[in-house]
Design an enzyme around this catalytic site. Structure first.
Site, mmCIF file in Angstrom:
data_model
loop_
_atom_site.group_PDB
_atom_site.id
_atom_site.type_symbol
_atom_site.label_atom_id
_atom_site.label_comp_id
_atom_site.label_asym_id
_atom_site.label_seq_id
_atom_site.Cartn_x
_atom_site.Cartn_y
_atom_site.Cartn_z
ATOM 1 N N ASP A 1 0.859 -1.186 0.000
ATOM 2 C CA ASP A 1 0.000 0.000 0.000
ATOM 3 C C ASP A 1 0.895 1.236 0.000
ATOM 4 O OD1 ASP A 1 -2.372 1.572 0.080
ATOM 5 O OD2 ASP A 1 -2.207 1.777 2.247
ATOM 6 N N SER A 2 0.313 2.361 -0.401
ATOM 7 C CA SER A 2 1.070 3.618 -0.353
ATOM 8 C C SER A 2 1.442 3.952 1.092
ATOM 9 C CB SER A 2 0.220 4.746 -0.929
ATOM 10 O OG SER A 2 -0.966 4.864 -0.169
ATOM 11 N N TYR B 1 -1.030 8.456 -2.622
ATOM 12 C CA TYR B 1 -1.019 8.247 -4.080
ATOM 13 C C TYR B 1 -2.249 8.884 -4.737
ATOM 14 C CZ TYR B 1 2.664 4.600 -4.285
ATOM 15 O OH TYR B 1 3.836 3.904 -4.262
ATOM 16 N N GLY B 2 -3.305 9.037 -3.953
ATOM 17 C CA GLY B 2 -4.616 9.397 -4.512
ATOM 18 C C GLY B 2 -4.686 10.733 -5.195
ATOM 19 N N ASN C 1 -6.389 0.562 -3.521
ATOM 20 C CA ASN C 1 -7.298 0.714 -4.669
ATOM 21 C C ASN C 1 -6.739 1.663 -5.695
ATOM 22 O OD1 ASN C 1 -10.099 -0.579 -3.873
ATOM 23 N ND2 ASN C 1 -9.114 0.233 -2.063
ATOM 24 N N THR C 2 -6.021 2.682 -5.203
ATOM 25 C CA THR C 2 -5.496 3.686 -6.128
ATOM 26 C C THR C 2 -4.500 3.034 -7.080
ATOM 27 O OG1 THR C 2 -5.799 5.286 -4.362
ATOM 28 C CG2 THR C 2 -4.434 5.967 -6.209
ATOM 29 N N THR D 1 -8.302 1.409 0.999
ATOM 30 C CA THR D 1 -8.012 0.536 2.139
ATOM 31 C C THR D 1 -7.741 1.315 3.431
ATOM 32 O OG1 THR D 1 -5.735 0.372 1.349
ATOM 33 C CG2 THR D 1 -7.222 -1.434 0.795
ATOM 34 N N HIS D 2 -7.615 2.632 3.328
ATOM 35 C CA HIS D 2 -7.526 3.427 4.559
ATOM 36 C C HIS D 2 -8.898 3.580 5.228
ATOM 37 C CE1 HIS D 2 -3.581 4.643 3.057
ATOM 38 N NE2 HIS D 2 -3.344 5.268 4.199
HETATM 39 N N1 DGL Z 1 -5.084 3.107 0.688
HETATM 40 C C1 DGL Z 1 -4.949 3.413 -0.682
HETATM 41 C C2 DGL Z 1 -6.163 3.075 -1.486
HETATM 42 O O1 DGL Z 1 -6.754 2.042 -1.214
HETATM 43 C C3 DGL Z 1 -4.174 4.633 -1.063
HETATM 44 C C4 DGL Z 1 -4.570 5.944 -0.596
HETATM 45 C C5 DGL Z 1 -3.612 7.015 -1.072
HETATM 46 O O2 DGL Z 1 -2.400 6.795 -1.023
HETATM 47 O O3 DGL Z 1 -4.100 8.082 -1.480
HETATM 48 O O4 DGL Z 1 -6.561 3.770 -2.404
#
Ligand code: DGL
Length: 269
Positions: A7-8, A39-40, A71-72, A195-196
């Site tokens: 994950d990020s 990452y979003g 997910n991103t 996932t956050h």
């Molecule tokens: N937890 C991640 C997701 O499921 C990334 C969130 C992020 O880095 O912006 O999208």
């Protein structure tokens, strides 16, 4: 052989926890690209480059299967990776499909034509990059017909969670739910497509109301990973996880310990 979970940042720990509960003897290696999170708000090219680098790090650490517990990254990079980047003998899986299979009442890997399902009005909460990719709507269209999806890009929630500021994160959740329900007053189901967000599950449920079914990924991914591993050979090890981060290991360990309410120790990736 270890299984990589990427994950990020710390959100993927919600997936790792569920996977560990379901598969206590598998050796997991978790990698948080904390230096580059979130990452979003990045471009698809940027997310692709960062995700490939992180997955390569997990391959180098001995993983032949990596789950993008993000997910991103799944939305913006996975398809491109699968089209030409993934080396022979390695697998990279995303976290979208198990969620969509649950929503559309399908068993694992059921690839029959799209059909009508119980829910018609679905709210999707995800990062701006995931919403922009429209990957969720694309995957859903392969499996269901007549489902209306209203997506809300939840800017700021991941930053607040990564900073450990849950009061701010809760306020942001309320305001994003408010914005969503102005566009779709009565969603039947809500997807937490980041996932956050399971870390804010109660805030989402409270803001949406008790009659909205909230789908959160962690358990669903744990289940489908277990299913996948039983079909694809033996990954049994000692069950001892390793936690890697590209950020400051001390700071990341403190946050992770706070999230999961048990000691988690990250080392430098
Ligand atoms: N937890 C991640 C997701 O499921 C990334 C969130 C992020 O880095 O912006 O999208």
């Amino acid at each position: 052989m270890a299984v990589g979970i990427f994950d990020s940042g710390l959100g993927g720990l919600t997936v790792l926890e569920a996977a560990q509960k379901r598969l206590p003897d598998v050796d997991f290696i978790y990698l948080a690209d904390s230096e580059h999170a979130p990452y979003g708000v990045r471009t698809a090219d940027d997310i692709y480059e960062l995700t490939c680098a992180a997955v390569q790090r997990l391959f180098d650490a001995g993983c032949d299967l990596v789950i993008l517990a993000c997910n991103t990254a799944s939305a913006a990079a996975l398809r491109r990776m699968q089209e030409g980047w993934i080396p022979e003998g390695k697998r990279v899986l995303g976290v979208f499909v198990p969620l969509i299979e649950a929503l559309t009442e399908r068993d694992w890997g059921d690839n029959s034509p799209p059909r009508e399902v119980d829910v018609q009005h679905v709210a999707l909460f995800a990062t701006p990059a995931t919403v922009a990719s429209r990957a969720f709507q694309r995957e859903l269209a392969f499996r269901a017909i007549g489902v209306d999806v209203e997506a809300q890009a939840c800017g700021g929630v991941v930053d607040a969670i990564e900073d450990g500021d849950f009061i701010l994160a809760e306020a942001m959740v309320r305001s994003h739910v408010d914005a969503l329900t102005r566009k779709m007053p009565k969603p039947q189901a809500a997807i937490l497509g980041c996932t956050h967000y399971p870390l804010m599950l109660d805030a989402f449920q409270e803001a949406l109301g008790a009659d909205v079914k909230v789908f959160s990924q962690a358990n669903l991914v744990g289940e489908s990973l277990a299913d996948y591993l039983t079909r694809h050979g033996d990954k049994i090890g000692s069950g001892e996880p390793a936690y890697l981060t590209t950020g400051d290991p001390k700071q990341v360990s403190n946050r992770a310990t706070q999230f999961l309410r048990r000691q988690i120790t990250f080392t430098a990736a």
